[in-house]
Design an enzyme around this catalytic site. Structure first.
Site, PDB file in Angstrom:
ATOM      1  N   GLN A 177      14.387  44.790  19.214  1.00 47.18           N
ATOM      2  CA  GLN A 177      15.276  45.445  20.180  1.00 47.18           C
ATOM      3  C   GLN A 177      15.957  44.408  21.068  1.00 47.18           C
ATOM      4  OE1 GLN A 177      15.813  48.939  20.447  1.00 47.18           O
ATOM      5  NE2 GLN A 177      17.431  48.280  21.828  1.00 47.18           N
ATOM      6  N   LYS A 229      13.580  55.681  18.482  1.00 47.06           N
ATOM      7  CA  LYS A 229      13.587  55.174  17.106  1.00 47.06           C
ATOM      8  C   LYS A 229      12.263  55.498  16.431  1.00 47.06           C
ATOM      9  CE  LYS A 229      17.000  51.662  18.075  1.00 47.06           C
ATOM     10  NZ  LYS A 229      17.313  50.322  18.563  1.00 47.06           N
ATOM     11  N   ASP A 279      18.869  46.081  10.728  1.00 49.47           N
ATOM     12  CA  ASP A 279      20.019  46.030  11.641  1.00 49.47           C
ATOM     13  C   ASP A 279      21.239  45.416  10.947  1.00 49.47           C
ATOM     14  OD1 ASP A 279      19.778  47.222  14.122  1.00 49.47           O
ATOM     15  OD2 ASP A 279      18.666  45.540  15.001  1.00 49.47           O
TER      16      ASP A 279
END
Ligand code: NAD
Length: 291
Positions: A98, A54, A121
């Protein structure tokens, strides 16, 4: 194989190019370089690889990425404090924590703590509600956005098509079903308690499978010509002891019945990070008061 192969790698590369151009135009207009903060707790090897990917891909499209690596015994209050600092930091436009988190940390408290405008997200309840209500402007989970782009590479207009989403998680199945509904599909969701899965699959013009059950969907479950998107990523042990990455669909069988199909790997997987980058740019543009 008669089905068209939907090349997620190539389409993800196209999405990254679009983001790169968008970032360049945003910065050229005088705005701050978009910034993504990625927070990892603990030293889970797979999570470390995801985080590095990422960070690398964020920088490759011209954005800033800061990683915060915290020890596995980090207290929930310390994580929430870091999130508050990042919420208040004008150089950070997106915050990603995460998953999975260690069991002593309450996932829902963490998700709710991330400012909805920085929630790249798309898991914050405000963004979930915006999507459920069909409101514009919220941040939407990355994998479902990627799946929609793959479907649209085959069918630019999906209005009126019948779609079945197998899997009802908050990360994939539910948000995806809402996006399909927004695109005027007739949508059904199947899950582990669904009866007569085979009949329901056979009715679907678009079949998206996100269950984590390797090989759940066989070739003869499909409506001939259907578009099949396999979200599953399963590591299956081979007789020789090695590991093989497979999806939730038996690819070899499905590829001779479907009209179009994604491979695993190389289908949905690359799309998820590409849309994380797109969401970070969207968050930066919203913070700047741009649409
Ligand atoms: P999850 O475990 O949270 O949810 C699984 C869903 O599948 C549940 O709704 C469950 O009811 C349903 N299900 C399970 N067994 C079933 C069965 N036999 N019949 C019908 N439905 C069944 O999983 P998730 O997080 O949504 O992930 C699903 C899969 O997608 C996993 O393989 C995961 O690794 C993969 N995934 C891939 C990406 C990507 O970027 N490609 C992103 C997220 C998840």
């Amino acid at each position: 194989m008669t089905a068209q192969l939907i090349d997620g790698k190539a389409i993800a590369a196209q999405v990254r190019r679009e983001v790169e151009e968008g970032v360049a135009a945003f910065v050229a207009a005088g705005w701050t370089v978009p910034g993504l903060a990625v927070v990892l707790i603990g030293s889970d090897a797979a999570s470390q690889v995801y985080v590095e990917n990422k960070v690398r891909q964020t920088r490759a499209v011209g954005m800033r990425s800061e990683r915060f690596l915290l020890p596995a015994d980090t207290q929930e209050s310390q994580l929430l404090e870091l999130i508050q600092q990042l919420n208040a930091d004008d150089t950070i436009h997106g915050i990603l924590v995460q998953f999975p988190l260690p069991p002593h940390i309450d996932v829902s408290r963490v998700i709710s703590a991330i400012h909805p405008e920085k929630d790249v997200d798309g898991f914050n309840p405000l963004n979930v509600g915006r999507l459920a209500a069909g409101l514009e402007g919220g941040l939407v989970p990355c994998t479902p956005l990627g799946v929609m782009r793959l479907i649209r590479s085959v069918h630019p207009d999906i209005a009126g098509m019948g779609a079945l989403v197998v899997g009802a998680s908050n990360v994939v199945g539910r948000p995806l079903a809402r996006l399909l509904l927004q695109a005027d599909c007739t949508v059904s969701i199947a899950h582990i308690k669904t009866t007569d899965l085979v009949r329901r699959c056979r009715e679907a013009d678009i079949l998206v499978v996100a269950t984590g059950v390797p090989g759940l969907i066989r070739g003869d479950y499909l409506k001939p010509g259907a578009t099949v998107i396999d979200v599953g990523i399963n590591r299956v042990r081979l007789p020789n002891g090695g590991l093989k990455l497979t999806g939730d669909v038996v690819f070899e069988e499905a590829a001779s019945i479907a009209g179009a199909i994604t491979p695993v790997p190389g289908g949905v997987g690359p799309m998820t990070i590409a849309y994380l980058l797109a969401n970070t740019l969207q968050a930066a543009r919203s913070a700047a008061g741009l649409r």
